[in-house]
Write a protein that holds these residues in place. Structure first.
Motif, PDB file in Angstrom:
ATOM      1  N   ASP A 261      20.592  26.870  42.665  1.00  0.00           N
ATOM      2  CA  ASP A 261      19.987  27.816  42.704  1.00  0.00           C
ATOM      3  C   ASP A 261      21.169  28.514  41.504  1.00  0.00           C
ATOM      4  O   ASP A 261      22.522  28.601  41.626  1.00  0.00           O
ATOM      5  CB  ASP A 261      18.822  28.421  43.380  1.00  0.00           C
ATOM      6  CG  ASP A 261      19.926  28.324  44.927  1.00  0.00           C
ATOM      7  OD1 ASP A 261      21.591  28.683  44.669  1.00  0.00           O
ATOM      8  OD2 ASP A 261      19.699  28.236  45.812  1.00  0.00           O
TER       9      ASP A 261
ATOM     10  N   HIS B  75       9.811  36.658  38.988  1.00  0.00           N
ATOM     11  CA  HIS B  75       9.070  35.934  39.997  1.00  0.00           C
ATOM     12  C   HIS B  75       7.427  35.876  40.740  1.00  0.00           C
ATOM     13  O   HIS B  75       7.212  36.602  41.586  1.00  0.00           O
ATOM     14  CB  HIS B  75       9.894  35.580  41.613  1.00  0.00           C
ATOM     15  CG  HIS B  75      11.870  35.476  40.703  1.00  0.00           C
ATOM     16  ND1 HIS B  75      12.037  33.790  41.112  1.00  0.00           N
ATOM     17  CD2 HIS B  75      12.564  36.332  40.917  1.00  0.00           C
ATOM     18  CE1 HIS B  75      13.382  34.314  40.349  1.00  0.00           C
ATOM     19  NE2 HIS B  75      13.201  35.338  40.805  1.00  0.00           N
TER      20      HIS B  75
ATOM     21  N   ILE C 165       4.673  32.384  43.823  1.00  0.00           N
ATOM     22  CA  ILE C 165       5.999  32.087  44.315  1.00  0.00           C
ATOM     23  C   ILE C 165       5.580  31.414  45.766  1.00  0.00           C
ATOM     24  O   ILE C 165       3.861  31.784  46.092  1.00  0.00           O
ATOM     25  CB  ILE C 165       6.986  33.255  44.984  1.00  0.00           C
ATOM     26  CG1 ILE C 165       6.878  33.578  43.917  1.00  0.00           C
ATOM     27  CG2 ILE C 165       7.475  32.625  46.295  1.00  0.00           C
ATOM     28  CD1 ILE C 165       7.610  35.545  44.733  1.00  0.00           C
TER      29      ILE C 165
ATOM     30  N   ASP D  66      11.347  32.955  49.831  1.00  0.00           N
ATOM     31  CA  ASP D  66      11.149  32.876  48.443  1.00  0.00           C
ATOM     32  C   ASP D  66       9.941  34.538  48.052  1.00  0.00           C
ATOM     33  O   ASP D  66      10.596  36.478  47.774  1.00  0.00           O
ATOM     34  CB  ASP D  66      10.856  32.506  47.341  1.00  0.00           C
ATOM     35  CG  ASP D  66      11.569  31.298  47.077  1.00  0.00           C
ATOM     36  OD1 ASP D  66      12.698  31.293  47.853  1.00  0.00           O
ATOM     37  OD2 ASP D  66      11.455  30.006  46.880  1.00  0.00           O
TER      38      ASP D  66
ATOM     39  N   SER E 174      11.734  37.648  50.081  1.00  0.00           N
ATOM     40  CA  SER E 174      12.767  37.957  49.392  1.00  0.00           C
ATOM     41  C   SER E 174      12.488  39.039  48.165  1.00  0.00           C
ATOM     42  O   SER E 174      12.996  40.034  48.489  1.00  0.00           O
ATOM     43  CB  SER E 174      14.410  36.695  49.789  1.00  0.00           C
ATOM     44  OG  SER E 174      15.151  37.058  49.228  1.00  0.00           O
ATOM     45  N   ASN E 175      11.934  38.345  47.263  1.00  0.00           N
ATOM     46  CA  ASN E 175      11.554  38.965  46.520  1.00  0.00           C
ATOM     47  C   ASN E 175      10.494  40.084  46.567  1.00  0.00           C
ATOM     48  O   ASN E 175      11.061  41.284  45.687  1.00  0.00           O
ATOM     49  CB  ASN E 175      11.148  37.545  45.503  1.00  0.00           C
ATOM     50  CG  ASN E 175      11.319  36.354  44.902  1.00  0.00           C
ATOM     51  OD1 ASN E 175      12.403  36.840  44.879  1.00  0.00           O
ATOM     52  ND2 ASN E 175      10.763  35.470  44.413  1.00  0.00           N
TER      53      ASN E 175
END
Length: 423
Positions: free
Chosen positions: A111, A373, A376, A381, A384-385
């Motif tokens: 990543d 992003h 998802i 993820d 966090s995003n």
């Protein structure tokens, strides 16, 4: 133990290695065989058994050796051991191979958090060069025009999609995905418990009970059976004397009687191991730690936001109610447990998460913009995003969107941030 070699595995390695020692006119034979598959399925051990059966000598490189504080060292190591293996073939007059374990762990990029170093580039370039010119592999600073003997290279890994794409293309690397079927598993597990008196039927029942477990699970299970005797021995000798009793005892190493390898006992211990696995999978403590660190490292906290929700269309609202979703509102850019629970609900139902933002001027026209992003499908993820989006667009509207990928429609739209003072 009576070791079992899967016929498919033996066939693949034997053909690849033998092809590299034959001169086939007009045939381009890949030098590298990449064996990949999920963790713990015995890729390396099966290779060792095949090498022993075929009488092949092996030069090993670990994925951990493919990085160094000195640029160029790992690439030079590969070239050096390749040349050493070619010399072994010449001197011993027998098949030899170069084996690189866990190549993706040493040279892969998983990543954006994985650092791509000069050594990573050089390792990929070196393996590509060897695959293209297997008889002309030189060490840095010197040149020897004498052709080398061709050396087959065997590499193992879990996910070769993390490697540099030109390295794994057809012609340079032949790929073999190793996933043992039920017969393979039964054969391997029977070998693991060969000396313990389990019948063929009991081995099959054990494999079927833990059908989703990898091969290393059964090896760990056999080791766990001895824990009770070792624990009793430690209490018998005493914690203070156990070191001298085991490491430097005049009486010799301790001896243990054969443990209880009944099927019921094995299944009971296996269920305990499965429980430990689930605790690791469900803890997700790293997510909490990362969110805490992000909060501490933030130089300036975004302004407080007032919750507001945008109503869905009738069909979307009905879909949300049908799936048990309820709109959540937050009063802080750090996500509340309610919002996190809503994210989990969406993902548990097979939906995907998207995040959108819009400034004040475009809000009235509904010109929302998707963040980098989108779609998802992982909880960590999504959280966090979403938090990073709230911080980045602190002066704009931000909304959480639930998407049904099959029906290609939205099931939920919830505004979770708006500029101060806006209704």
């Amino acid at each position: 133990m009576g070791y079992y070699i899967a016929p498919r595995f033996l066939d693949k390695l034997a053909v690849h290695i033998t092809k590299n020692f034959l001169k086939l006119p007009g045939v381009r034979v890949p030098v590298i065989l990449g064996i990949h598959g999920r963790k713990g399925e015995g890729k390396t051990f099966q290779c060792q058994l095949v090498f022993e059966k075929m009488g092949i000598e092996v030069t090993n490189i670990s994925g951990g050796e493919l990085e160094s504080p000195d640029a160029g060292d790992p690439a030079r190591l590969i070239r050096l051991r390749y040349r050493e293996t070619a010399e072994l073939i010449k001197v011993r007059g027998k098949m030899c191979v170069l084996m690189i374990n866990d190549l993706d762990a040493g040279a892969g990029r998983f990543d954006e958090g994985t650092q791509y170093t000069v050594n990573t580039q050089l390792v990929n370039a070196t393996l590509m060069n060897i695959a293209d010119n297997p008889t002309d592999v030189q060490l840095p600073g010197s040149y020897d025009s004498t052709p080398l003997h061709r050396v087959p290279i065997i590499v193992t890994g879990n996910d070769f999609s993390t490697l540099y794409a030109p390295l794994i293309r057809d012609g340079r690397m032949e790929k073999f995905y190793w996933e043992p079927d039920r017969d393979d598993k039964v054969g391997i597990v029977k070998g693991i418990f060969e000396s313990d008196g389990l019948s063929q039927r009991e081995v099959e029942q054990l494999v079927d009970t833990f059908v989703n477990q990898s091969i290393d699970f059964f090896s760990a299970l056999r080791s766990r059976i001895y824990d009770e005797q070792i624990r009793n021995y430690i209490h018998q000798v005493g914690f203070e004397q156990i070191s001298l009793s085991v490491v430097n005892s005049v009486k010799g190493p301790p001896e243990f009687k054969k443990p209880n390898f009944s099927l019921s006992h094995l299944i009971e211990s296996g269920n305990f191991l499965v429980g430990e696995q689930k605790r690791v999978e469900n803890s997700h403590l790293v997510d909490d730690y990362n969110r805490l660190n992000r909060g501490r490292n933030s130089q300036s906290a975004p302004p407080a936001v007032t919750p507001i929700s945008q109503p869905l269309s009738n069909s979307a609202t009905q879909a949300a109610k049908t799936n048990g979703f309820q709109k959540q509102e937050v009063s802080s850019p750090h996500l509340t447990l309610e919002i996190q629970g809503q994210i989990r609900q969406l993902l548990a139902q097979g939906y995907k998460i998207s995040i959108e933002h819009v400034d004040e001027r475009r809000f009235g026209t509904g010109s929302w913009q998707s963040c980098a992003h989108s779609h998802i499908d992982a909880e960590s993820d999504a959280i966090s995003n979403l938090e990073s989006t709230l911080a980045e667009y602190s002066g704009e509207y931000v909304r959480l969107v639930g998407i049904d990928p099959k029906a290609k429609r939205r099931v939920l739209e919830t505004i979770i941030q708006r500029p101060n003072g806006k209704n």
